[in-house]
Design a protein around this motif. Sequence first.
Motif, PDB file in Angstrom:
ATOM      1  N   HIS A  69      39.994  30.247  26.905  1.00  0.00           N
ATOM      2  CA  HIS A  69      39.089  31.078  27.141  1.00  0.00           C
ATOM      3  C   HIS A  69      39.438  32.368  26.672  1.00  0.00           C
ATOM      4  CE1 HIS A  69      36.318  33.310  29.715  1.00  0.00           C
ATOM      5  NE2 HIS A  69      37.338  34.206  30.143  1.00  0.00           N
ATOM      6  N   TRP A  71      39.045  36.908  25.948  1.00  0.00           N
ATOM      7  CA  TRP A  71      38.305  38.076  26.483  1.00  0.00           C
ATOM      8  C   TRP A  71      38.790  39.161  25.645  1.00  0.00           C
ATOM      9  CZ3 TRP A  71      41.900  35.551  29.283  1.00  0.00           C
ATOM     10  CH2 TRP A  71      43.119  36.245  29.667  1.00  0.00           C
ATOM     11  N   ARG A  84      37.028  45.707  30.602  1.00  0.00           N
ATOM     12  CA  ARG A  84      36.965  44.208  30.225  1.00  0.00           C
ATOM     13  C   ARG A  84      35.946  43.465  30.027  1.00  0.00           C
ATOM     14  NH1 ARG A  84      40.806  39.145  32.544  1.00  0.00           N
ATOM     15  NH2 ARG A  84      39.319  37.483  32.139  1.00  0.00           N
ATOM     16  N   TYR A  85      35.381  42.597  28.864  1.00  0.00           N
ATOM     17  CA  TYR A  85      34.179  41.902  28.657  1.00  0.00           C
ATOM     18  C   TYR A  85      34.858  40.519  28.425  1.00  0.00           C
ATOM     19  CZ  TYR A  85      31.067  45.697  28.927  1.00  0.00           C
ATOM     20  OH  TYR A  85      30.084  46.593  29.389  1.00  0.00           O
ATOM     21  N   ASP A  86      34.070  39.565  29.137  1.00  0.00           N
ATOM     22  CA  ASP A  86      34.309  38.123  28.661  1.00  0.00           C
ATOM     23  C   ASP A  86      32.745  37.402  29.285  1.00  0.00           C
ATOM     24  OD1 ASP A  86      35.086  38.440  31.202  1.00  0.00           O
ATOM     25  OD2 ASP A  86      36.852  36.973  31.079  1.00  0.00           O
ATOM     26  N   TRP A 107      44.617  33.855  33.470  1.00  0.00           N
ATOM     27  CA  TRP A 107      43.477  33.087  33.901  1.00  0.00           C
ATOM     28  C   TRP A 107      43.424  31.692  34.541  1.00  0.00           C
ATOM     29  CZ3 TRP A 107      38.399  34.504  33.781  1.00  0.00           C
ATOM     30  CH2 TRP A 107      37.619  33.369  33.407  1.00  0.00           C
ATOM     31  N   SER A 151      32.284  31.298  26.055  1.00  0.00           N
ATOM     32  CA  SER A 151      33.129  32.401  25.850  1.00  0.00           C
ATOM     33  C   SER A 151      33.956  32.514  24.333  1.00  0.00           C
ATOM     34  CB  SER A 151      34.243  32.443  26.926  1.00  0.00           C
ATOM     35  OG  SER A 151      35.114  31.290  26.573  1.00  0.00           O
TER      36      SER A 151
END
Length: 257
Positions: A69, A71, A84-86, A107, A151
């Motif tokens: 995953h 980000w 932060r973006y995910d 995570w 993602s």
Amino acid sequence: MRWSVVGAWLGLVLVVQNGHAQQSSGRNWATAARHSSGLAPDPVRHADQAIVQVYAAPTYGWRGNFAVHPWIIYKRQGETAYTRYDVVGWRAPQVVQRNYAVPDGLWYGSAPDLLVDHRGGEVEAMIDRIEAAVASYPYAEHYRSYPGPNSNTFLAHIGREVQALQLDLPPNAIGKDYRPLSNPVGVSPSGSGVQFSLLGLLGVSVGLQEGLELNVLGLNFGLDLNAPALRLPFVGRVGMRDTPLPQATPHTQATGG
């Protein structure tokens, strides 16, 4: 190639069985660690710097044995907190999340790897393009863990739109190669080459960052010539490191902006 694919899928079966055994042993996503990993520079001490970083960590549960995953985080010069973006699938229908978690946090128990680290004056313009790429993501209300969009599809979109990132997502970033049937040919996820892909299930990518990579049913096999290495499903890269080493800087836990 045929026996490589068969072997990879046999490995997948063993991974799934092992993962179910681990989950039945009492591991709980609600109590999994999500604290800072210590990788992000302290945004207060580095207030005079614009910074962009990209992370990837094994996904939660048994899927973490063969998928990651990712980000992106950033801050402009003068800012003392990161954005932060995910993409988070269980937040549907608004899957693109801003400041969902600690910028460099674990995570759900898995420590992240640093994939990209850019700092300095040119980063301000890069952040403008990142924000435009986030806004233009075509699957902001759609999510499918396999084969995508997910993602990794989101970060691949940013990599295509912001080629200065030089983002080389690992071969086990399942979903990075997702392309709709109506648009099977285009720029590779790193923005440095070309790609042909049918829904992320069958295709090939050639680029300066990713080298040569074949995708069969979401399993990627390839050769990276930029930093010589094999690109393999499950394990990622085997060979020379092509991602930045964390810089030794004083750090306190970063907080989202």
